[in-house]
Design a protein around this motif. Structure first.
Motif, PDB file in Angstrom:
ATOM      1  N   UNK A 151      35.769  57.715  44.169  1.00  0.00           N
ATOM      2  CA  UNK A 151      35.654  56.535  45.041  1.00  0.00           C
ATOM      3  C   UNK A 151      35.707  55.247  44.242  1.00  0.00           C
ATOM      4  N   UNK A 194      35.135  41.485  47.803  1.00  0.00           N
ATOM      5  CA  UNK A 194      35.294  41.377  46.347  1.00  0.00           C
ATOM      6  C   UNK A 194      35.295  42.757  45.701  1.00  0.00           C
ATOM      7  N   UNK A 195      34.382  43.621  46.140  1.00  0.00           N
ATOM      8  CA  UNK A 195      34.296  44.957  45.539  1.00  0.00           C
ATOM      9  C   UNK A 195      35.467  45.836  45.959  1.00  0.00           C
ATOM     10  N   UNK A 198      38.855  42.905  44.744  1.00  0.00           N
ATOM     11  CA  UNK A 198      38.833  41.919  43.670  1.00  0.00           C
ATOM     12  C   UNK A 198      38.930  40.516  44.223  1.00  0.00           C
ATOM     13  N   UNK A 200      41.504  38.281  43.053  1.00  0.00           N
ATOM     14  CA  UNK A 200      42.835  37.705  42.826  1.00  0.00           C
ATOM     15  C   UNK A 200      43.855  38.223  43.843  1.00  0.00           C
TER      16      UNK A 200
ATOM     17  N   UNK B  93      42.361  34.217  36.666  1.00  0.00           N
ATOM     18  CA  UNK B  93      41.787  35.439  36.103  1.00  0.00           C
ATOM     19  C   UNK B  93      41.547  35.268  34.608  1.00  0.00           C
ATOM     20  N   UNK B 190      35.486  44.517  31.457  1.00  0.00           N
ATOM     21  CA  UNK B 190      34.949  45.177  32.650  1.00  0.00           C
ATOM     22  C   UNK B 190      34.921  44.218  33.840  1.00  0.00           C
ATOM     23  N   UNK B 191      34.524  42.982  33.582  1.00  0.00           N
ATOM     24  CA  UNK B 191      34.473  41.990  34.660  1.00  0.00           C
ATOM     25  C   UNK B 191      35.879  41.566  35.074  1.00  0.00           C
ATOM     26  N   UNK B 192      36.749  41.408  34.097  1.00  0.00           N
ATOM     27  CA  UNK B 192      38.146  41.055  34.388  1.00  0.00           C
ATOM     28  C   UNK B 192      38.759  42.102  35.326  1.00  0.00           C
ATOM     29  N   UNK B 193      38.508  43.345  35.012  1.00  0.00           N
ATOM     30  CA  UNK B 193      39.023  44.439  35.838  1.00  0.00           C
ATOM     31  C   UNK B 193      38.439  44.387  37.253  1.00  0.00           C
ATOM     32  N   UNK B 194      37.153  44.090  37.339  1.00  0.00           N
ATOM     33  CA  UNK B 194      36.496  43.990  38.645  1.00  0.00           C
ATOM     34  C   UNK B 194      37.074  42.842  39.471  1.00  0.00           C
ATOM     35  N   UNK B 195      37.307  41.701  38.823  1.00  0.00           N
ATOM     36  CA  UNK B 195      37.840  40.543  39.554  1.00  0.00           C
ATOM     37  C   UNK B 195      39.312  40.736  39.913  1.00  0.00           C
ATOM     38  N   UNK B 196      40.027  41.492  39.098  1.00  0.00           N
ATOM     39  CA  UNK B 196      41.443  41.712  39.375  1.00  0.00           C
ATOM     40  C   UNK B 196      41.632  42.727  40.501  1.00  0.00           C
ATOM     41  N   UNK B 197      40.891  43.827  40.431  1.00  0.00           N
ATOM     42  CA  UNK B 197      41.212  44.947  41.317  1.00  0.00           C
ATOM     43  C   UNK B 197      40.046  45.468  42.132  1.00  0.00           C
ATOM     44  N   UNK B 198      38.874  44.855  41.999  1.00  0.00           N
ATOM     45  CA  UNK B 198      37.713  45.376  42.724  1.00  0.00           C
ATOM     46  C   UNK B 198      37.129  46.587  42.021  1.00  0.00           C
ATOM     47  N   UNK B 199      36.244  47.256  42.730  1.00  0.00           N
ATOM     48  CA  UNK B 199      35.507  48.380  42.143  1.00  0.00           C
ATOM     49  C   UNK B 199      36.021  49.716  42.670  1.00  0.00           C
ATOM     50  N   UNK B 200      36.671  49.676  43.817  1.00  0.00           N
ATOM     51  CA  UNK B 200      36.987  50.921  44.522  1.00  0.00           C
ATOM     52  C   UNK B 200      38.411  51.398  44.242  1.00  0.00           C
TER      53      UNK B 200
END
Lengths: 207, 207
Positions: A151, A194-195, A198, A200, B93, B190-200
């Motif tokens: 997930x 956001x989660x 993201x 962008x 970003x 890790x944060x860059x990845x989260x802001x670019x693509x989210x967590x899921x």
């Protein structure tokens, strides 16, 4: 999920003892929250708890110990509350949204929590660190499971946990505690988005 | 980006006055940071600044006023530093990643900043709120511009700003201040990845 056991040396042996201890902790939360740790005296706590001042020392060695136990207790209580609120979430994203919603409402309903917790770092930083490290460990297990289930995208969940706790902390401060000028659902939807996707646009998220 | 003007009534009129004021502020940061606000006296500040105790009162009315000015100053200094660090970022970003990297390094190099800022909320909460509200306003303008430029997805940037400040705050606390056990680049990535693509994962991000 959270560890419900008390440290052995302060665990009351009777049900009545447990009730008195719990009354003292609630009274300490009110006293530290409303007066501040340094101004609040043990007599403020025992008075509010309706017990003799000497009774305090059957449960806690001193003011610092009651603060440490109070913060532990607040952490356990919050984690148990959040665990119950997300228990029927359909996936991790839903759990994140429900958990944040429950956290923001909890903050609004527990006006002393932030003050007690924040002030604890100036009494003994380890109280504050322990709170977030315990919270972080619980949270980490949830993210690791979600990653194993496919997930959550692969990544450093330990770092992510601190990022997520920080988001919740500041959103709670701003929208739960300071001002209730924005519907909590709007705050939650913004974080959910956001989660999920993201920050962008697609154009900028493939570099 | 940040407002560099001093409040009119305490702005020194000469260059030498400005230097003395600035020395007093640096000395106050050290005194409040190392001893704590309540234990630090005005004499600790003037001694460290190398000025007579009476000189303090030409610049500040009392200890609380020097704290308020110090926090304002810390905020301006940090914002100017971050603005310079992200000035040649190629997009939002990249600016977020560079800004976080610079912030984490700044925290590690300014060990008193967190303590002074956190403790200020117990002296007068408005000092603390003002710091984050000023920071948030600068940040909001950057996100709004990025959204207008099509770099950031449409959304509530005001809420996002509090989420992003919270992330940075906790990551700074854990990885910049408490323990340097993880390379800062890993935290930033890790944060860059989260802001670019989210967590899921994609599977779970289309509901």
């Amino acid at each position: 999920m959270p560890d419900q056991s008390l440290p052995r040396d302060s665990a009351p042996r009777t049900r009545r003892g447990a009730q008195t201890r719990s009354r003292l902790l609630r009274a300490a939360e009110e006293a530290f929250g409303s007066r501040g740790y340094h101004r609040a005296g043990i007599s403020d706590i025992t008075l509010a708890a309706g017990v003799a001042q000497g009774t305090f020392y059957s449960y806690f060695r001193n003011k610092e110990e009651v603060l440490r136990e109070l913060v532990r207790n607040m952490g356990r209580d919050l984690r148990a509350h959040l665990a119950a609120e997300i228990s029927d979430a359909r996936d991790r994203l839903d759990a994140e949204a429900r958990g944040l919603r429950a956290f923001l409402a909890y903050v609004a309903g527990h006006p002393w929590m932030y003050r007690v917790l924040q002030e604890a770092q100036f009494v003994d930083e380890s109280i504050y660190r322990e709170y977030y490290e315990a919270f972080g460990e619980s949270y980490l297990r949830l993210l690791d499971v979600a990653e194993a289930d496919g997930e959550v995208r692969p990544g450093d969940n330990r770092i992510r946990v601190w990022a997520l706790m920080g988001m919740a902390h500041f959103l709670g401060l701003r929208y739960g505690l300071w001002e209730r000028d924005v519907p909590l659902d709007r705050v939650v939807d913004t974080v959910r988005d956001l989660l999920r996707s993201g920050l962008m646009t697609g154009e900028h998220n493939n570099e």
